[in-house]
Write a protein that holds these residues in place. Sequence first.
Motif: not given
Length: 284
Positions: A33-41, A71-75, A120-122, A150-155
């Motif tokens: 019922g939760q989780g960072h879905l878009g980044s994981s996909l 990008k730890g939110h994609a755990a 988690g801390s980007l 890494l995520g591109d936003g993280e840069l």
Amino acid sequence: MTEHPRPFDDNQALDPRSTRLRITILRTHAVAGQGHLGSSLSLVEILSALFAEGRFATNVTAEGDRLVLSKGHAALGLYCALAEAGIISHATLATFGQNGSTLEPHPNETVLPEGSVCTGSLGQGLSIGLGFAYASRLSGRSDERTVVILGDGELNEGQPWEAAIAARRLKLGTLLAIVDANGMQQDGAMSDIMPIDDLQGAWAALGWQVHTVDGHDFRGLLSLLAEIRDVCPDTPKLIVAQTVKGRGVPFLENAVDSHYPSPLDNAELDLIERLLIAEMRDVQ
């Protein structure tokens, strides 16, 4: 908002492992019922190729390749990949999102050693990966690769660039950074917030060997990972993997709402699963 193009074309072949991982992510997200879905996909083919090609250590002190999910939110994606690879059990995976689970919203190696490192801390993951790569060299294990996703936003943060400069100065050729370049941040498109012009050219100017690949082409990723493993031993490598946030769920692709969406219901899950399996068969 500038639309990020869908990288797939009809000549590319999907891999059953990637399709299975994407379905596992969707169903685990629905149960939790939760989780960072878009980044994981958007990470699915990257993770599938890494676990198919890599020899990852199962804890921070063991010998083997290292994987740092900066990008730890994609755990959620990482946990599902660990389960599909047989490194953690599917019973453990089923606890994601529950109180007391070892599968926290961001990786935590103090409760899940297979997660390698807390993130988690980007912006911090590349510095951690640099330390892993340098430690492998000091320990005489020059065959160990350290991979940082890494995520591109993280840069948009400064610390990855500092780490990039240091990695080249230290000649860490076993350090590989993969940017999940899905063109999106939590609040919108990179192009609308803080775009990074010529990412590839900037890192090449810092002395890195740079490659660009369709991040949803499993076979292309696998081939590139093998190709660059043992070349240029003094030069760190960067792969810019062009991806789509929310890849595989049409109404979530390139959408801000994909970042932390409500779970799909059973009818939506069944439909998406059929679409994914059909797409895999059509392009094989």
